[in-house]
Scaffold this motif. Sequence first.
Motif, PDB file in Angstrom:
ATOM      1  N   GLY A  64       0.821  -1.561  -0.027  1.00 39.01           N
ATOM      2  CA  GLY A  64      -0.193  -0.087  -0.025  1.00 39.01           C
ATOM      3  C   GLY A  64       0.710   0.973  -0.151  1.00 39.01           C
ATOM      4  N   VAL A  65       2.000   1.057   1.085  1.00 36.34           N
ATOM      5  CA  VAL A  65       2.736   2.289   0.808  1.00 36.34           C
ATOM      6  C   VAL A  65       3.297   3.033  -0.277  1.00 36.34           C
ATOM      7  N   SER A  66       3.558   0.999  -1.140  1.00 36.04           N
ATOM      8  CA  SER A  66       4.656   1.653  -2.517  1.00 36.04           C
ATOM      9  C   SER A  66       3.925   2.392  -3.641  1.00 36.04           C
ATOM     10  N   ILE A  67       2.880   1.770  -3.452  1.00 40.36           N
ATOM     11  CA  ILE A  67       2.000   2.290  -4.594  1.00 40.36           C
ATOM     12  C   ILE A  67       1.337   3.805  -4.698  1.00 40.36           C
ATOM     13  N   SER A  68       1.136   4.560  -2.921  1.00 37.67           N
ATOM     14  CA  SER A  68       1.275   5.841  -2.816  1.00 37.67           C
ATOM     15  C   SER A  68       2.740   6.448  -3.968  1.00 37.67           C
TER      16      SER A  68
END
Length: 143
Positions: A64-68
């Motif tokens: 999720g953080v990587s997608i952001s």
Amino acid sequence: MKASTFLRIASAIAFLFAIGHTMGVPWTPATDAPESALLASMKSLHFPVMGTDRSYWDFYVGFGVSISVYLFTQAIVLWQMASLARSDAKRVRPLIVTFFVSYLAMGAITLRYFFVVPIVLTVAMCICLALACLSAWRRDAGM
């Protein structure tokens, strides 16, 4: 309008996408017992991965953080492409097409797995990128 204008709009949409995705942390609104049990299970079940102890929750949050990060990066790259399109639209066109194809694929994924806001943003992004490419082509053709 010029390709650079459409790319600036696309950059703003990508930025909104990034903000919305990031504000959704932890991306799982657990409100009842079954959802809470699932999250507890994701957090408690640990397993070795290439010499490191991880849980499903670790992967969930990490992705999720990587997608952001990628969404914020897209917003920056699209903004930079807009500057390049002002002086050399022809050379930027393949990059626009790459982003366009990527967002078409994201559109299919979004329709299948997500909800209305990301669907609308993805459609808006596809429209902006298609118009940017068309505008860059017209400029190159002298239209």
